[in-house]
Scaffold this active site. Structure first.
Site, mmCIF file in Angstrom:
data_model
loop_
_atom_site.group_PDB
_atom_site.id
_atom_site.type_symbol
_atom_site.label_atom_id
_atom_site.label_comp_id
_atom_site.label_asym_id
_atom_site.label_seq_id
_atom_site.Cartn_x
_atom_site.Cartn_y
_atom_site.Cartn_z
ATOM 1 N N LYS A 68 91.753 -16.246 -28.557
ATOM 2 C CA LYS A 68 93.147 -15.920 -29.196
ATOM 3 C C LYS A 68 93.778 -14.873 -29.146
ATOM 4 O O LYS A 68 95.005 -14.574 -28.816
ATOM 5 C CB LYS A 68 93.118 -16.632 -30.519
ATOM 6 C CG LYS A 68 93.533 -18.176 -30.673
ATOM 7 C CD LYS A 68 93.819 -18.659 -32.094
ATOM 8 C CE LYS A 68 92.835 -17.824 -33.055
ATOM 9 N NZ LYS A 68 91.580 -18.177 -33.209
ATOM 10 N N THR A 70 92.836 -12.248 -27.551
ATOM 11 C CA THR A 70 92.917 -11.431 -26.301
ATOM 12 C C THR A 70 94.222 -12.282 -25.392
ATOM 13 O O THR A 70 94.891 -11.412 -24.904
ATOM 14 C CB THR A 70 91.672 -12.018 -25.582
ATOM 15 O OG1 THR A 70 90.457 -11.422 -26.080
ATOM 16 C CG2 THR A 70 91.893 -11.492 -23.919
ATOM 17 N N ARG A 91 96.678 -10.128 -37.157
ATOM 18 C CA ARG A 91 95.701 -9.777 -38.134
ATOM 19 C C ARG A 91 94.961 -8.636 -38.184
ATOM 20 O O ARG A 91 94.557 -8.357 -36.957
ATOM 21 C CB ARG A 91 94.910 -11.056 -38.666
ATOM 22 C CG ARG A 91 95.616 -12.135 -39.206
ATOM 23 C CD ARG A 91 94.954 -13.569 -39.557
ATOM 24 N NE ARG A 91 94.152 -13.853 -38.259
ATOM 25 C CZ ARG A 91 92.926 -14.495 -38.294
ATOM 26 N NH1 ARG A 91 92.547 -15.047 -39.356
ATOM 27 N NH2 ARG A 91 92.505 -14.900 -37.170
ATOM 28 N N LYS A 102 80.492 -12.712 -35.225
ATOM 29 C CA LYS A 102 81.491 -12.883 -34.173
ATOM 30 C C LYS A 102 82.086 -11.392 -33.870
ATOM 31 O O LYS A 102 82.473 -11.319 -32.487
ATOM 32 C CB LYS A 102 82.846 -13.424 -35.032
ATOM 33 C CG LYS A 102 84.008 -13.506 -34.341
ATOM 34 C CD LYS A 102 85.238 -14.233 -35.253
ATOM 35 C CE LYS A 102 86.419 -14.478 -34.382
ATOM 36 N NZ LYS A 102 87.142 -13.137 -33.966
ATOM 37 N N ALA A 270 91.165 -18.366 -41.577
ATOM 38 C CA ALA A 270 91.882 -19.761 -41.759
ATOM 39 C C ALA A 270 90.736 -20.670 -42.108
ATOM 40 O O ALA A 270 91.184 -21.817 -42.489
ATOM 41 C CB ALA A 270 92.192 -19.795 -40.069
ATOM 42 N N PHE A 298 91.385 -19.355 -36.163
ATOM 43 C CA PHE A 298 90.326 -20.306 -35.454
ATOM 44 C C PHE A 298 91.368 -21.425 -34.715
ATOM 45 O O PHE A 298 92.387 -21.200 -34.162
ATOM 46 C CB PHE A 298 89.856 -20.975 -36.819
ATOM 47 C CG PHE A 298 88.485 -20.146 -37.443
ATOM 48 C CD1 PHE A 298 87.707 -19.673 -36.463
ATOM 49 C CD2 PHE A 298 88.646 -19.645 -38.780
ATOM 50 C CE1 PHE A 298 86.775 -18.647 -37.141
ATOM 51 C CE2 PHE A 298 87.737 -18.637 -39.252
ATOM 52 C CZ PHE A 298 86.851 -18.403 -38.363
ATOM 53 N N PHE A 378 87.539 -17.496 -17.205
ATOM 54 C CA PHE A 378 86.154 -16.791 -17.095
ATOM 55 C C PHE A 378 85.756 -16.799 -15.655
ATOM 56 O O PHE A 378 86.219 -17.728 -14.928
ATOM 57 C CB PHE A 378 85.232 -17.688 -18.176
ATOM 58 C CG PHE A 378 85.289 -17.062 -19.629
ATOM 59 C CD1 PHE A 378 84.337 -16.491 -20.073
ATOM 60 C CD2 PHE A 378 86.442 -17.703 -20.167
ATOM 61 C CE1 PHE A 378 84.269 -16.174 -21.559
ATOM 62 C CE2 PHE A 378 86.413 -17.272 -21.590
ATOM 63 C CZ PHE A 378 85.408 -16.484 -22.334
ATOM 64 N N TRP A 406 92.291 -10.947 -19.487
ATOM 65 C CA TRP A 406 90.978 -10.097 -19.745
ATOM 66 C C TRP A 406 90.833 -9.076 -18.525
ATOM 67 O O TRP A 406 90.527 -7.983 -18.961
ATOM 68 C CB TRP A 406 89.776 -11.114 -19.846
ATOM 69 C CG TRP A 406 88.783 -10.279 -20.365
ATOM 70 C CD1 TRP A 406 88.325 -10.413 -21.894
ATOM 71 C CD2 TRP A 406 87.826 -9.563 -19.789
ATOM 72 N NE1 TRP A 406 87.402 -9.671 -22.009
ATOM 73 C CE2 TRP A 406 86.980 -9.146 -20.833
ATOM 74 C CE3 TRP A 406 87.598 -9.421 -18.418
ATOM 75 C CZ2 TRP A 406 85.540 -8.278 -20.265
ATOM 76 C CZ3 TRP A 406 86.428 -8.188 -18.209
ATOM 77 C CH2 TRP A 406 85.750 -7.837 -19.040
#
Length: 553
Positions: A68, A70, A91, A102, A270, A298, A378, A406
């Site tokens: 999210k 990224t 955030r 994480k 969240a 999340f 990916f 990315w």
């Protein structure tokens, strides 16, 4: 593969004064914190511009990763590349995930906010100020009881716990004040992680310093023997708490690798809190830019629902577009593929797992918001797998775009940016929260459980219903609810993937956050103080021979 930290270190960062000028900030508003960070004085920025607010949310998270933050960074960079004046509003990372499982929260690859190490570790000290203000109130509660308890606080009904910005399961439940009369009255208590603190929520929902102190004063810390609420203002703690937060309330300015100005401020989780950055930072971005990209934590069942029902309701915000992030890998896991087998093509598993994406599309649309899907690419993805996701989105009336931000930065998300800008400019949304203010508290909980989680119903013990009834009688019935629930499933069972229906959401506890302005419903086995995993990330973080941080992700 080059790791995120190496990419972040190799990035050329502009002086923060140049980023501030790019954002349109007057010199008087910018308070530098070194070369590449600054605090922003909101009062020194003219108000009146009304930018478009874009929310980035996601499918339910899995160990495969969704991205999210990224995607938020890549989208903002891409929108600036196509000529749309855009800022980020994100955030701040918590130390808990950085040293736990994480990792950090600054994005990845060439879609990062920088300086990465500073942002992930201490940053400008906001979380430490929140921790100090929270624990000052805890100390003043125990001190008041020790010196005679003039407010007649029932020590059995003190609900204000302490906080720490580190995962520490040993502190979830404690017995405090042992060791004799000089140490106060022994009682049971515990610790939550700082991101679950009501002080964090207050900082993120306050509109200015005066509102901050007023909200701090409304915090209910416990009850008297006659069950009358006792507040932080009754203890005369609100003024000192506000003093500790005087600098922390100012948003932080940094930049992306692509040079987009980014406001990073506040950081409630969240799954146990309301999951959004500060109202002050969001409104500041809307006053400066034509578009503001923000995120909610999340999956959309948690972060987006709270963004809409709590943050937007309280702040009067009207989001223009929602972007739901999905990955082939995560949808394969939702389709029953083990993490170790994700590299192989499995079109049928993606098709099975796409029910999770579809559920989130349907849910976000309940709020009247147009939806776009971002397929975070990916290297192991196949064209056939991506096609399944595009088809699933199209079947439900929205477009899906493969994004390579990315690897390629903003250039890899330009198709998404064009679609988002077009929808935002149409102003086609008819935003409305999920429920009305005057609905009873448990009915609000049940509404979220049945309409967002697709549960059969929400249930709770009679003691929970009785507590909610007392709060309604005391004038808190108009507040929205903040559901604390596992992030991994629509249900309260983290192993139940996909799009389950017919399950039951059990509310085991409720907490009143009168200052923040919501009631927390704690569901299932979710913990407000996480624990470290068997092999925490902290084991691999160290200082190298040259003094640089290694192992941070």
């Amino acid at each position: 593969m080059t790791i995120d930290l190496d990419i972040a270190r190799a990035a050329h960062l502009a002086p923060i004064a140049d980023i501030a000028a790019r954002a349109g900030l007057p010199d008087a508003a910018v308070e530098p914190y070194g070369r590449h960070k600054a605090k922003i004085d909101r009062d020194a920025v003219p108000q009146g511009k009304d930018g478009k607010l874009i929310l980035v949310t996601a499918i339910n998270p899995t160990p495969a990763g969704e991205g999210k933050t990224t995607t938020s960074v890549g989208l903002a960079d891409a929108m600036n590349r196509i000529g749309k004046r855009t800022m980020l509003a994100l955030r701040e990372p918590s130390l808990g995930p950085c040293f736990g499982t994480k990792g950090g929260a600054t994005g990845g690859g060439y879609a990062q906010v920088v300086p990465m190490e500073d942002i992930n570790l201490h940053f400008t000290g906001d979380f430490h100020a929140i921790t100090a203000a929270h624990n000052l109130l805890a100390a003043m509660i125990d001190n008041h009881i020790h010196w005679g308890n003039a407010l007649d606080i029932d020590v059995r009904r003190v609900v204000w716990r302490r906080v720490l910005d580190v995962n520490d399961r040993a502190l979830r439940d404690i017995v405090q004040s042992i060791g004799g009369v000089a140490n106060g009255y022994p009682r049971e208590s515990g610790f939550d992680i700082t991101v679950a603190s009501e002080v964090m929520a207050i900082l993120c929902l306050a509109t200015d310093l005066a509102d901050l102190q007023a909200r701090l004063g409304r915090i209910v810390i416990g009850y008297t023997r006659t069950r009358a609420p006792v507040t932080a203002r009754d203890l005369k703690a609100d003024g000192a708490m506000a003093v500790l937060l005087k600098e922390a309330i100012k948003p932080n300015l940094v930049q992306t690798i692509g040079g987009t100005p980014a406001l990073i401020h506040g950081g409630p989780f969240a799954n146990i809190a309301h999951g959004c950055n500060s109202v002050i930072a969001t409104r500041l971005g809307l006053d400066l830019a034509d578009y503001v990209v923000t995120e909610a934590g999340f999956g959309a069942d948690l972060g987006a629902e709270k963004f809409f029902d709590i943050k937007c309701r309280q702040a009067g915000l009207k989001p223009a577009v929602a972007v739901i992030v999905a990955t082939v890998r995560a949808l394969k896991m939702n389709g029953g593929v083990a993490k170790a087998d994700l590299a192989g093509e499995d079109v049928d598993a993606v098709r099975r797992g796409s029910v999770n994406l579809v559920r989130h599309i349907e849910n976000v649309r309940q709020f009247g918001i147009p939806v776009v899907v971002a397929i975070n690419h990916f290297a192991t993805d196949s064209e056939a797998e991506q096609t399944v996701i595009r088809e699933a989105a199209a079947t439900h009336g929205c477009e899906a775009f493969v994004c390579t931000h990315w690897a390629d930065g903003g250039a890899g998300a330009e198709d998404l940016a064009h679609a988002v800008a077009a929808l935002a400019d149409k102003d086609a949304g008819q935003f409305a929260p999920l429920y009305d203010n005057d609905l009873p508290l448990f009915a609000k909980i049940n509404t979220v459980a049945t309409r967002i989680y697709r549960a059969e119903e929400a249930v709770a013990e009679p003691s929970v219903h009785a507590q909610l009834a007392r709060w309604e009688a005391a004038g808190y019935g108009h507040l929205p609810v903040c559901m604390a629930k596992t992030q991994y499933s629509f249900s309260t069972d983290p192993a139940l993937l996909g799009a389950p229906t017919g399950h039951v959401v059990k509310v085991r506890e409720v907490r009143l956050s009168a200052g923040a302005g919501f009631v927390v419903a704690i569901c299932g086995e979710v913990m407000t103080m996480p624990g470290l995993p068997k092999n925490p990330a902290a084991e691999g973080i160290y200082l190298g021979p040259d003094g640089e941080i290694e192992g941070l992700s």
